[in-house]
Scaffold this motif. Sequence first.
Motif, short mmCIF file in Angstrom:
data_model
loop_
_atom_site.label_atom_id
_atom_site.label_comp_id
_atom_site.label_asym_id
_atom_site.label_seq_id
_atom_site.Cartn_x
_atom_site.Cartn_y
_atom_site.Cartn_z
N ASP A 66 -34.39 -19.13 -23.91
CA ASP A 66 -33.63 -19.99 -24.64
C ASP A 66 -33.75 -21.55 -24.01
O ASP A 66 -34.43 -22.61 -25.13
CB ASP A 66 -32.12 -20.33 -24.31
N LYS A 67 -34.88 -21.91 -22.71
CA LYS A 67 -34.61 -22.30 -22.35
C LYS A 67 -36.47 -23.48 -22.60
O LYS A 67 -36.41 -24.67 -22.41
CB LYS A 67 -35.10 -22.85 -20.80
N VAL A 68 -37.53 -22.32 -23.35
CA VAL A 68 -38.50 -22.56 -23.51
C VAL A 68 -38.06 -23.41 -25.25
O VAL A 68 -37.58 -22.77 -25.54
CB VAL A 68 -39.19 -22.05 -23.75
N THR A 69 -38.19 -24.96 -26.00
CA THR A 69 -38.01 -25.53 -26.38
C THR A 69 -38.90 -26.32 -26.96
O THR A 69 -39.42 -26.89 -26.44
CB THR A 69 -36.53 -26.22 -26.84
N GLU A 70 -38.78 -27.42 -28.53
CA GLU A 70 -39.27 -28.45 -28.86
C GLU A 70 -39.37 -29.17 -27.99
O GLU A 70 -40.82 -30.09 -27.17
CB GLU A 70 -39.46 -28.37 -29.96
N GLU A 71 -38.23 -30.02 -27.29
CA GLU A 71 -37.79 -30.54 -26.34
C GLU A 71 -39.44 -30.58 -24.25
O GLU A 71 -39.80 -31.16 -24.89
CB GLU A 71 -36.83 -30.98 -26.08
N THR A 72 -39.18 -29.66 -24.31
CA THR A 72 -39.78 -29.52 -24.01
C THR A 72 -41.93 -29.74 -24.55
O THR A 72 -42.59 -30.01 -23.56
CB THR A 72 -40.61 -27.73 -23.29
N ARG A 73 -42.11 -29.02 -25.69
CA ARG A 73 -43.08 -29.49 -25.99
C ARG A 73 -43.70 -30.83 -25.96
O ARG A 73 -44.02 -31.75 -25.95
CB ARG A 73 -42.92 -29.25 -27.47
#
Length: 413
Positions: A66-73
């Motif tokens: 779950d911690k890998v999201t569009e916000e990371t990108r």
Amino acid sequence: MQTHFTEEDLKKPHIREADRVLRSCVHCGFCNATCPTYQLLGDERDGPRGRIYLMKEMLEAPEGADKVTEETRLHLDRCLTCRNCETTCPSGVEYHKLLDIGRAEIERRVPRKPAERAQRYALRKMLVEPKRFQALLKLGQTFKPLVPGALRDKMPPAPVDAGKRPDGRQHARQMLILEGCVQPGLSPNTNAATARVLDRLGIGLTPVAEAGCCGAIDFHLNAHDDGRARARANIDAWWPHIEAGAEAIVQTASGCGAFVKEYVDILKDDPAYAEKAARVSELAKDLVEVLRDEALDDLSVKQGRRLAFHCPCTLQHAQKLGGAVEGVLTRLGFSLTPVADAHLCCGSAGTYSITQPELSTQLRDNKLDNLEAGNPEVIVTANIGCQTHLAGANRTEVRHWIEIVDDALSTAP
């Protein structure tokens, strides 16, 4: 920095490389002090240290976490890849290599929306083929009022005639030149001026028609396989000339030069090309590396124009050639104005000015304020992306520095 990759993870080449880069980071945060996006946004995640943590978290996380999201990108997308942080880093962290890995991984784990994918695909297809780009550019110049604003600002008027290129085959010294993908359309005089100046120094310059885009645009838009394919095609095109004794492969766009010098790394695991790639990277020279070693006192230059030099990130941070162009111009007698914060990016950064227009415009305007503070007649630079981006503000004239040298030679008594 401590990492927690499994033995299975470390069997993957990109994870091993990421682990190596991550372990060299000591969390000091010096990088944030010179990061353009951190200075604008003040968010730890929009500085190198924060992005390194985001990439570490992503690469260590299991598939579907779950911690890998569009916000990371988003935070990775906002990075200019200016590599200012690498110049600042006391530990020698090769941040750009980790970023290439992180961007490719987030692309795989969190696919983009169709509109974003279409934009990035279109940019690659429009920009990397010179003939296609020139046809689209001509069409856009004809119907400029109908072109979307982000692209219209980057579209210069139809260029004047570049003038005649000398043959140069009579010279004992021979070099190759990478024509580039967008530069022949946006600023055709740059390479013509280069050929004329080198001709006066007894150097013949040979373009190789089969050599196309260097591959940087594909690579930095996460199409790594396409970028490597272009690198291989260029190596194949240059190799007969290298075997025939070509002294160097000259780049007049510092972005291309920085990437060609990376061929040795991006093809190191390709048994068919690794050795050739290393030789090509060794021969790749930014134009200033050629001129600074020549007897410039033999040139008769008519000076007089007051210049401000914008040093592209790909020249000063990637190629470590900060101060080199200024040194050549000073030797030739040009007057250079001081430029505050010369280490900071102008916001061009390849396709960044199209994919991140608001941040890019802020950085451009800040850069122009500093460049214009000394009241120069002309701003000169060493990369077509920076040149087009800065000129798009329609403020002070912006040209490649070799054009100014060529003009001064042409008008000298």
